[in-house]
Structure formats: structure tokens, C-alpha cells
Write an enzyme that holds these catalytic residues in place. Structure first.
Site, short mmCIF file in Angstrom:
data_model
loop_
_atom_site.label_atom_id
_atom_site.label_comp_id
_atom_site.label_asym_id
_atom_site.label_seq_id
_atom_site.Cartn_x
_atom_site.Cartn_y
_atom_site.Cartn_z
N CYS A 11 0.84 -1.19 0.00
CA CYS A 11 0.00 0.00 0.00
C CYS A 11 0.89 1.26 0.00
O CYS A 11 2.10 1.17 0.12
CB CYS A 11 -0.94 0.01 1.20
SG CYS A 11 -0.09 -0.09 2.77
N CYS A 14 3.26 1.71 2.84
CA CYS A 14 4.42 0.82 2.85
C CYS A 14 5.54 1.43 2.01
O CYS A 14 6.71 1.41 2.39
CB CYS A 14 4.06 -0.54 2.28
SG CYS A 14 2.56 -1.24 2.96
#
Lengths: 77, 309
Positions: A11, A14
């Protein structure tokens, strides 16, 4: 040599944690290896409950958020 | 102001649409900034680890209620759904209680709640909150009764228990305010184009669609409108904030409250991307049961409100 691992399924947060960690590590000039772990089973083997997470030398240091720059610096020292 | 500026006749449809757009956009955006900031601060008090700690060891029915309530205030993003799910079930939190949390977290969205309050008043906001919690509690409870643990992917229960001692950083009010500001930057920064688009769609409906057009397809008279709204809503995905202006426009055009609420809830609570993420930990029958139970709950709420209002 520090072993850095980023846990996350990919995501936006991250990616940001990866960028910020690399930035902090380069700023400190430490030697490090960075590995991104995206496989959910592997992520769970680190026993975290929220992602993204930062693992330094096998120990989970951050989970669920992207810390401030100076916090990362302290963690990497 | 709108009229003179654009030199449009007061009766003109364009004027009506433009006015709707110009009046609502700053109003909704300002409200959004304020609320996201406050919620960011509230969430700094609840980490997933703390929520799990509160839930572990609770009996099932009370657990369902608590899980649904905590789902509202615990920071949650769909990319964390899987680790959170596993973290819960491996500590022995019952599957049904875990589902109450997973249903309420996206569905009862505080941004949607306050936007509903700002746009439609406290009644609609309260209805949204209470029915959302109700669906989360009951669906989770049913899933618990059905004993579906065998449909959880096998590796999940072999996963080591997640530790809860990670967040050792001391958090003070400066941090909390910072977290609130981060939330504004993060969430508002992401959703504002959708909000403007949503209001734009709303304005389009406002100005161009005949006032009773929606009433005929989404009004009370059409019994099939509720299941249809859910059917259309499930594959769609939008965050809660983006769907509100559409809801507003639909209601303004004579669509029934229950039908619109059902549409909104199914868009927010059930989505294809979420199913794909959950597929890693749940076997298909459990995903199907989960969708069926939540969709049924949403339809019941839809009918209930069409009946009441």
C-alpha cells in the site's frame, strides 16, 4: 551492517516507509541491507498486527504507521 | 452572487446546478477537514493492539457489541485488514467477534457520520450510526453461531501470536495533534477530488434530472429498489466521504431514505478489492457467507427505514 526489512502488502504507506527508512539510513551513512517483504504469510511470521512495519535486525520496531524522520534516525542509530 | 456572476437566469437549470456546487463544495470540505482532524486525535488513543487487548477474553455477545464500537474508533485501513484479522483470531478472539470489528470498521465511518449530520441533520446521522453498529453486531453474532472456523485458511491458526509491545514510543499531546494534522493531510489530500466530483454529480442531478425521476426508481413505491440498490452498491467502491454528495442529491430528488442508505452502506462496507484481500485468509464459502449476511442486514435496514419514514 544493519538488516532492515519492510513488511507490507504494497500500500501507499508501505512505499512511504521504505523511502523514509532509506533516506534516514543514507543520512546516517550506515551500512545496511533492505528487504521488502510482501508475502502475507511471511509478514505474519513477524507477529505484527498492522502494516507497514519496520524490522531492524530481526526485531519489529515500528508497526502500523510511518514514523517521523527523527524517530527513524534514533531507531537506526 | 452565483446568478449575477454567471449572468444566468434564476430559473435556469445551470444556475441551480452551479449554485448547488459552489455552495456545497466549501461547506463539505471545511467540515471534512475539521472532523478528520478531530478523529485523527481520537484514534491516537486506540491502537489495534489496545483494541485487541480490550476484546480478548470477552464473552461472545458482549464481544460483538464491543468489537463493533471499537471498529469505529480504531485506526484501520483495508491494507491492514489481513494482519488485523490474523492478530485477532490467533489471540483467541472468536471469529464472529472479529467479524463484528471488520464489518463496523469500514461501514461506520466517522467522516460519513459527521457529513450526514452536517447535510441532513442529527436524525439521519444517528440512524446511520445505530443501524451500522446493529448490522456489525448481528452479522458477527450470526457468523459466530454458524461455526465457520473451518473456512479460515489453514495457515492462519499456525501463525505466531502477534506481540502487543511494539508501540513503546511515548505519545504526548504534541504527537496527537501532529497525528490529527497528518490525518488531514493524508485523508483530505486523497479524497478531495472525489468529493468535488461527488458534489459535481450531485449538482448535475440537481440541475438536470427532473425532480421525480429518482422517486420512480428509488422511491418507496418500488419494492425492488432496495435489493437493486445493494446489488449496484456492492461491486462499487468508494470511501464514505465520496459517496455522501451522491446520497444528498438522490435524497433531494425524491429517492427514499432507506434505499439511499442501503446503497451507501453497500458501497462502503462491501467491495471487490476488500474481498480480494480477504481471500488470502478466508476460504470462498466464508467470504460468500460474509457478503450474504451483511447484504441481507443492509437490505433489512433499507426496508425498515422506507417503512418508518
Amino acid at each position: 551492517m544493519k538488516k532492515l526489512q519492510i513488511l507490507g502488502t504494497g500500500c501507499a504507506k508501505c512505499k512511504k516507509l521504505t523511502e523514509e527508512t532509506e533516506k534516514a539510513a543514507k543520512e546516517l551513512g550506515i551500512e545496511y541491507s533492505l528487504e521488502k517483504i510482501t508475502d502475507i504469510e511471511k509478514i505474519m511470521s513477524f507477529a505484527v498486527m498492522s502494516t507497514p512495519a519496520l524490522v531492524i535486525d530481526g526485531i519489529v520496531k515500528v508497526a502500523g504507521h510511518v514514523p517521523e524522520h527523527d524517530v527513524l534516525i534514533k531507531l537506526l542509530l | 452572487m452565483t446568478y449575477s456572476f454567471f449572468l444566468l437566469a434564476k430559473e435556469s437549470r445551470i444556475a441551480s446546478a452551479v449554485q448547488f456546487f459552489l455552495y456545497d463544495t466549501p461547506k463539505v470540505l471545511m467540515l471534512l477537514v475539521l472532523i478528520v482532524f478531530l478523529v485523527g486525535i481520537i484514534r491516537s488513543f486506540f491502537t489495534p493492539e489496545r483494541t485487541r487487548h480490550i476484546l480478548s477474553g470477552k464473552k461472545e455477545s458482549l464481544g460483538n457489541v464491543l468489537a463493533a464500537l471499537l471498529g469505529v474508533v480504531t485506526p484501520f485501513c483495508s491494507c491492514s485488514a489481513v494482519p488485523l484479522f490474523i492478530g485477532f483470531v490467533t489471540t483467541g478472539i472468536p471469529l464472529g467477534v472479529t467479524f463484528s470489528f471488520l464489518i463496523s470498521a469500514p461501514m461506520v465511518n466517522e467522516v460519513a457520520l459527521v457529513l450526514l449530520y452536517g447535510l441532513f441533520g442529527w436524525k439521519v446521522a444517528l440512524i446511520y450510526l445505530s443501524t451500522g453498529l446493529f448490522i456489525a453486531i448481528i452479522s458477527g453474532w450470526i457468523i459466530g453461531r454458524l461455526k465457520l472456523e473451518k473456512y479460515v485458511a489453514d495457515w492462519v491458526y499456525k501463525t505466531p501470536q502477534a506481540k502487543s509491545s511494539i508501540n513503546s514510543e511515548v505519545i504526548n499531546w504534541d504527537n496527537r495533534i501532529q497525528l490529527g494534522l497528518d490525518a488531514v493531510k493524508d485523508i483530505v489530500g486523497k479524497v478531495w477530488p472525489y468529493i468535488i466530483l461527488g458534489i459535481g454529480v450531485g449538482a448535475g442531478i440537481h440541475g438536470y434530472v427532473p425532480a421525480n425521476f429518482m422517486a420512480s426508481i428509488m422511491g418507496k413505491g418500488a419494492w425492488w429498489s432496495v435489493p437493486l440498490a445493494v446489488l449496484i452498491g456492492v461491486p462499487m467502491y468508494s470511501n464514505a466521504a465520496g459517496i455522501i454528495p451522491i446520497v444528498q442529491a438522490l435524497l433531494g430528488k425524491g429517492a427514499a431514505l432507506g434505499t439511499v442508505l442501503a446503497f451507501m452502506m453497500s458501497v462502503i462496507a462491501l467491495s471487490v478489492p476488500e474481498m480480494i484481500i480477504l481471500k488470502k485468509v478466508l476460504k470462498p464459502p466464508l467470504i460468500a457467507i460474509f457478503v450474504a449476511i451483511v447484504a441481507t442486514g443492509i437490505m433489512i435496514v433499507g426496508y425498515l427505514f422506507n417503512f418508518l419514514f
